[in-house]
Write a protein that holds these residues in place. Sequence first.
Motif, PDB file in Angstrom:
ATOM      1  N   ASN A  45       3.032  10.906  -6.354  1.00 47.69           N
ATOM      2  CA  ASN A  45       1.497  10.783  -7.309  1.00 47.69           C
ATOM      3  C   ASN A  45       1.647   9.929  -8.572  1.00 47.69           C
ATOM      4  O   ASN A  45       0.824   9.103  -8.599  1.00 47.69           O
ATOM      5  N   ALA A  54      -1.138   2.272  -4.877  1.00 52.51           N
ATOM      6  CA  ALA A  54      -0.953   3.164  -4.039  1.00 52.51           C
ATOM      7  C   ALA A  54      -0.740   3.661  -3.907  1.00 52.51           C
ATOM      8  O   ALA A  54       0.770   2.890  -3.787  1.00 52.51           O
ATOM      9  N   GLU A  55      -0.406   5.693  -3.260  1.00 53.95           N
ATOM     10  CA  GLU A  55       1.167   6.279  -3.324  1.00 53.95           C
ATOM     11  C   GLU A  55       0.327   5.572  -1.726  1.00 53.95           C
ATOM     12  O   GLU A  55       2.348   5.703  -1.549  1.00 53.95           O
TER      13      GLU A  55
END
Length: 216
Positions: A45, A54-55
């Motif tokens: 993250n 985005a992760e």
Amino acid sequence: MSHNQETSLEQLFMNDDSLTEKQKKILAAAIESFSEKGYAATSTNAIAKKAGVAEGTIFRHYKTKKELLLSITAPMMAKMIAPFVIMDINKVLEHDYDHLEDFLRAMVKNRMEFIKKNAAMVKILLQEIPFHPDLREQFIENIGKKVFGRFVELVKYYQDKGDIIDMEPSSVVRLIAASLIGYVGAHQLMSGSPGWNSEKELENSIHYIMHGLKKG
């Protein structure tokens, strides 16, 4: 490619057309994060935030955080360490250096330029290899098998010249490697600290190696 044309790992990734722009950002963020905090303390993250993705994007390209780590270290070892260390050794075998200590001094000084350009990646390797068997296997495959044999030839060359003691060449290689890796690790930790002198420490390390290996 000459030594003066060596690039950093970040440049290697940036010039890799097989990688998407998001992958390049992920790799750059991962290198910085693993170097600063260590692999265990870095979350995907946090890498995603640093990379501005985005992760889930990370996991579309890399199944696990470990796969991400290995995808960073493999190109460095295969494309940026092994070829140039072997090139250094070939110079010796072509009789460019009369004595082992001359070769060690030249090689380490040359490699220190590489380390300056890739300080974060070298730090990751030094930190993580002891804790990851698969990273050690990667190191053995990309560097150990390619470089170790050439170093054995190098040791035999200097033994035949009567420059160093008649010890099992593979043991000599391991002793030299342990000393030089120790120097590199100390340099990474202490460089810039009061009282640290890289040139003096290098000479002390080479003197220590040669004192133990010097023949009669």
